[in-house]
Scaffold this motif. Structure first.
Motif, PDB file in Angstrom:
ATOM      1  N   PHE A   1     -22.960   8.581   1.105  1.00 43.68           N
ATOM      2  CA  PHE A   1     -22.344   9.834   0.669  1.00 43.68           C
ATOM      3  C   PHE A   1     -22.902  11.003   1.482  1.00 43.68           C
ATOM      4  N   ASP A   2     -22.924  10.801   2.802  1.00 45.11           N
ATOM      5  CA  ASP A   2     -23.604  11.755   3.688  1.00 45.11           C
ATOM      6  C   ASP A   2     -22.877  13.089   3.805  1.00 45.11           C
ATOM      7  N   SER A   3     -21.566  13.041   4.014  1.00 45.85           N
ATOM      8  CA  SER A   3     -20.819  14.282   4.198  1.00 45.85           C
ATOM      9  C   SER A   3     -19.516  14.196   3.409  1.00 45.85           C
ATOM     10  N   PHE A   4     -19.380  15.056   2.415  1.00 43.57           N
ATOM     11  CA  PHE A   4     -18.204  15.037   1.547  1.00 43.57           C
ATOM     12  C   PHE A   4     -16.978  15.530   2.314  1.00 43.57           C
ATOM     13  N   VAL A   5     -15.846  14.804   2.142  1.00 46.84           N
ATOM     14  CA  VAL A   5     -14.616  15.152   2.861  1.00 46.84           C
ATOM     15  C   VAL A   5     -13.542  15.676   1.910  1.00 46.84           C
ATOM     16  N   TYR A   6     -13.226  14.928   0.838  1.00 46.12           N
ATOM     17  CA  TYR A   6     -12.201  15.390  -0.100  1.00 46.12           C
ATOM     18  C   TYR A   6     -12.268  14.597  -1.395  1.00 46.12           C
ATOM     19  N   SER A   7     -11.640  15.145  -2.434  1.00 40.02           N
ATOM     20  CA  SER A   7     -11.428  14.456  -3.703  1.00 40.02           C
ATOM     21  C   SER A   7      -9.937  14.304  -3.924  1.00 40.02           C
ATOM     22  N   GLN A   8      -9.544  13.230  -4.622  1.00 43.86           N
ATOM     23  CA  GLN A   8      -8.148  13.042  -4.955  1.00 43.86           C
ATOM     24  C   GLN A   8      -8.035  12.163  -6.197  1.00 43.86           C
ATOM     25  N   ARG A   9      -6.865  12.193  -6.820  1.00 42.74           N
ATOM     26  CA  ARG A   9      -6.587  11.296  -7.932  1.00 42.74           C
ATOM     27  C   ARG A   9      -6.225   9.932  -7.390  1.00 42.74           C
ATOM     28  N   ASP A  10      -6.863   8.893  -7.927  1.00 45.10           N
ATOM     29  CA  ASP A  10      -6.510   7.510  -7.628  1.00 45.10           C
ATOM     30  C   ASP A  10      -6.144   6.840  -8.944  1.00 45.10           C
ATOM     31  N   ALA A  11      -4.907   6.400  -9.058  1.00 47.66           N
ATOM     32  CA  ALA A  11      -4.438   5.829 -10.320  1.00 47.66           C
ATOM     33  C   ALA A  11      -5.258   4.611 -10.718  1.00 47.66           C
ATOM     34  N   THR A  12      -5.642   3.795  -9.741  1.00 47.12           N
ATOM     35  CA  THR A  12      -6.476   2.625  -9.964  1.00 47.12           C
ATOM     36  C   THR A  12      -7.461   2.508  -8.812  1.00 47.12           C
ATOM     37  N   VAL A  13      -8.458   1.641  -8.979  1.00 50.44           N
ATOM     38  CA  VAL A  13      -9.336   1.285  -7.859  1.00 50.44           C
ATOM     39  C   VAL A  13      -8.907  -0.113  -7.433  1.00 50.44           C
ATOM     40  N   ASN A  14      -8.009  -0.154  -6.489  1.00 53.48           N
ATOM     41  CA  ASN A  14      -7.439  -1.425  -6.037  1.00 53.48           C
ATOM     42  C   ASN A  14      -6.994  -1.257  -4.588  1.00 53.48           C
ATOM     43  N   PHE A  15      -7.983  -1.273  -3.683  1.00 52.13           N
ATOM     44  CA  PHE A  15      -7.721  -0.948  -2.291  1.00 52.13           C
ATOM     45  C   PHE A  15      -8.134  -2.085  -1.368  1.00 52.13           C
ATOM     46  N   ASN A  16      -7.321  -2.329  -0.360  1.00 51.71           N
ATOM     47  CA  ASN A  16      -7.657  -3.226   0.739  1.00 51.71           C
ATOM     48  C   ASN A  16      -7.211  -2.540   2.019  1.00 51.71           C
ATOM     49  N   TRP A  17      -8.149  -1.850   2.648  1.00 50.15           N
ATOM     50  CA  TRP A  17      -7.830  -1.109   3.858  1.00 50.15           C
ATOM     51  C   TRP A  17      -7.939  -1.973   5.120  1.00 50.15           C
ATOM     52  N   ASN A  18      -8.248  -3.271   4.933  1.00 49.39           N
ATOM     53  CA  ASN A  18      -8.425  -4.188   6.062  1.00 49.39           C
ATOM     54  C   ASN A  18      -9.439  -3.606   7.046  1.00 49.39           C
ATOM     55  N   SER A  19      -9.063  -3.407   8.289  1.00 46.94           N
ATOM     56  CA  SER A  19     -10.002  -2.823   9.262  1.00 46.94           C
ATOM     57  C   SER A  19      -9.748  -1.336   9.456  1.00 46.94           C
ATOM     58  N   GLY A  20      -8.948  -0.740   8.555  1.00 47.12           N
ATOM     59  CA  GLY A  20      -8.644   0.680   8.663  1.00 47.12           C
ATOM     60  C   GLY A  20      -9.513   1.517   7.746  1.00 47.12           C
ATOM     61  N   SER A  21      -9.024   2.708   7.396  1.00 47.67           N
ATOM     62  CA  SER A  21      -9.765   3.627   6.535  1.00 47.67           C
ATOM     63  C   SER A  21      -8.807   4.240   5.526  1.00 47.67           C
ATOM     64  N   PRO A  22      -9.320   4.901   4.492  1.00 47.24           N
ATOM     65  CA  PRO A  22      -8.444   5.491   3.473  1.00 47.24           C
ATOM     66  C   PRO A  22      -7.522   6.587   3.988  1.00 47.24           C
ATOM     67  N   SER A  23      -7.909   7.290   5.041  1.00 48.32           N
ATOM     68  CA  SER A  23      -7.078   8.374   5.569  1.00 48.32           C
ATOM     69  C   SER A  23      -7.540   8.715   6.971  1.00 48.32           C
ATOM     70  N   ALA A  24      -6.752   9.566   7.633  1.00 49.54           N
ATOM     71  CA  ALA A  24      -7.092   9.985   8.990  1.00 49.54           C
ATOM     72  C   ALA A  24      -8.356  10.837   9.025  1.00 49.54           C
ATOM     73  N   GLU A  25      -8.768  11.352   7.885  1.00 51.14           N
ATOM     74  CA  GLU A  25      -9.957  12.199   7.825  1.00 51.14           C
ATOM     75  C   GLU A  25     -11.264  11.409   7.757  1.00 51.14           C
ATOM     76  N   LEU A  26     -11.157  10.106   7.564  1.00 49.71           N
ATOM     77  CA  LEU A  26     -12.350   9.268   7.441  1.00 49.71           C
ATOM     78  C   LEU A  26     -12.390   8.252   8.574  1.00 49.71           C
ATOM     79  N   PRO A  27     -13.591   7.843   8.995  1.00 49.55           N
ATOM     80  CA  PRO A  27     -13.696   6.835  10.041  1.00 49.55           C
ATOM     81  C   PRO A  27     -13.294   5.461   9.521  1.00 49.55           C
ATOM     82  N   ARG A  28     -13.021   4.532  10.426  1.00 49.86           N
ATOM     83  CA  ARG A  28     -12.667   3.170  10.027  1.00 49.86           C
ATOM     84  C   ARG A  28     -13.879   2.434   9.472  1.00 49.86           C
ATOM     85  N   ASP A  29     -15.069   2.782   9.929  1.00 46.42           N
ATOM     86  CA  ASP A  29     -16.300   2.161   9.463  1.00 46.42           C
ATOM     87  C   ASP A  29     -17.264   3.252   9.005  1.00 46.42           C
ATOM     88  N   ARG A  30     -18.211   2.821   8.162  1.00 46.66           N
ATOM     89  CA  ARG A  30     -19.267   3.711   7.686  1.00 46.66           C
ATOM     90  C   ARG A  30     -18.712   4.920   6.935  1.00 46.66           C
TER      91      ARG A  30
END
Length: 335
Positions: free
Chosen positions: A43-72
Motif C-alpha cells: 500500500f505504498d502509494s494510494f491511487v484511487y477508491s471505487q465501489r466494487d460490487a464483489t471481490v471476484n477478480f482475475n486480471w490474469n497478467s494485467g492490472s485493474p486499470s491503466a493507472e496501476l502497474p501490471r505487477d506490484r
C-alpha cells in the motif's frame, strides 16, 4: 429551498416550508465494497477508491486499470457484512482465493494471514455471527508478478450454501456528505475510504508523506494524507432513486451515482469515465434532446423546459468512447 422533499422532511420531523429547518445529515450506504487501489505491494502509494460490487477478480497478467502497474500493486476492500439468518448465531465460512498475498480481518481481528507470493491458493476462516449484526470485513491483497487473482466467497458453514455478497455487504457511499468515525479517532470514515485508509486499524498517528504530516493533521487541515493536496468538498449524496425536482421556471435538476461496474460486470474506475449524456424529451419512446456533462459531476440542471411531462435517461461514456445503454427513463412534471 433546502433541497429535501416533503416526504424526507415529514420523516425527519422538520418544517418543509422553512429552508433553515432541514433533516440532520445521515450516512448513506450502498451495496458492495469500497476498493482502495495502490501501487506497491505494501500500500505504498494510494491511487484511487471505487465501489466494487464483489471481490471476484482475475486480471490474469494485467492490472485493474491503466493507472496501476501490471505487477506490484495492492488493494484493500472494505465493507459491512450483515448475516442473513433471522435469529440466534450461525457459523459462516469466509474463503479467499488469491495470487499472491492475502489478509482477511473481521471487525479488525485477523482471521487469515497469508501475506506471501503464491500461485492461486484458497484459505478458509469460520466465524459464529449474530443475526442482523453487521460485521466489518477487510480484505487486503497484493500482486507481485505474473498472474493476478483476488476472490472472496462467503458460505453458510452448516449447509454449504453460497451467500450473495451483493445482497449482504454494504459500504459507506463515497458520495455521502456525512460520516462518523467507527474508531472514534477523530477521523471520519468517509475520509478514510476516499483517501486509502483502513476503517478498523488505527492510523491517526501514521505518516504517509515525505513532510512528516500525520494522518490526523492532514485530515484536520483538509489535506490528502499521501499527497498533502487540498481535498475537495464531498458531493451531495443520492439517497433515493434518481429523479427530478423542478419549478415553474421550466427547469429540472437530476442527480445520479457514478457506476462501479461495466455492463459485463467488470469494474470501472472514476478515472475511466469521460462524460455523461442526458437524453430527454416529452415522448418516453423518442428522447430527441441531449445534454452532456463532464466526469466528476453527479448532478445537472436542465433548463428551458415547457410545461408538461418530461422524461430523462442517462448514459455513461468512457475515455475510449464506449457508451452504456440509456438508463430507465425518469418522469417529471413541469408546471
Amino acid at each position: 429551498g433546502d433541497g429535501y422533499t416533503i416526504l424526507q422532511e415529514y420523516q425527519a420531523g422538520t418544517n418543509p416550508t422553512d429552508a433553515s429547518d432541514f433533516p440532520a445529515p445521515q450516512e448513506v450506504y450502498a451495496t458492495g465494497f469500497v476498493g482502495q487501489y495502490f501501487t506497491g505491494t505494501e500500500f505504498d502509494s494510494f491511487v484511487y477508491s471505487q465501489r466494487d460490487a464483489t471481490v471476484n477478480f482475475n486480471w490474469n497478467s494485467g492490472s485493474p486499470s491503466a493507472e496501476l502497474p501490471r505487477d506490484r500493486f495492492s488493494v484493500r476492500w472494505q465493507g459491512w457484512f450483515t448475516p442473513p439468518h433471522n435469529e440466534g448465531t450461525r457459523d459462516y465460512t469466509f474463503t479467499t482465493t488469491t495470487d499472491d498475498g492475502v489478509r482477511l480481518f473481521l471487525n479488525g481481528s485477523t482471521v487469515i494471514d497469508q501475506w506471501k507470493n503464491q500461485s492461486p491458493t484458497s484459505y478458509n476462516a469460520t466465524a459464529s455471527l449474530e443475526a442482523g449484526t453487521p460485521v466489518a470485513i477487510t480484505m487486503e491483497y497484493f500482486e507481485f508478478g505474473w498472474g493476478a487473482t483476488a476472490q472472496l466467497a462467503i458460505t453458510d458453514a452448516a449447509t454449504g450454501d453460497a451467500i450473495s455478497t451483493t445482497n449482504t455487504v454494504q459500504h459507506l457511499a463515497l458520495d455521502s456528505e456525512f460520516a462518523e468515525s467507527t474508531l472514534n479517532d477523530g477521523i471520519d470514515d468517509l475520509y478514510k475510504l476516499r483517501y486509502g485508509l483502513p476503517l478498523m486499524q488505527p492510523s491517526a498517528s501514521r505518516v504517509l508523506n515525505d513532510s512528516g504530516v500525520t494522518v490526523l493533521e492532514a485530515y484536520q487541515s483538509g489535506l490528502h494524507p499521501y499527497t498533502l493536496e487540498t481535498v475537495s468538498e464531498p458531493e451531495s449524496p443520492v439517497t433515493s432513486q434518481p429523479g427530478g425536482t423542478g419549478d415553474a421556471s421550466g427547469s429540472v435538476t437530476l442527480s445520479w451515482t457514478p457506476p462501479g461496474t461495466r455492463v459485463d460486470g467488470s469494474s470501472i474506475s472514476l478515472s475511466e469515465i469521460d462524460r455523461y449524456r442526458i437524453n430527454y424529451g416529452q415522448d418516453a419512446a423518442n428522447l430527441t434532446q441531449t445534454l452532456e456533462v463532464p466526469a466528476g459531476t453527479t448532478s445537472t440542471t436542465v433548463t428551458g423546459l415547457a410545461p408538461g411531462t418530461w422524461y430523462f435517461t442517462i448514459q455513461v461514456i468512457d475515455i475510449n468512447g464506449l457508451s452504456s445503454e440509456p438508463s430507465d427513463p425518469v418522469e417529471h412534471q413541469v408546471n
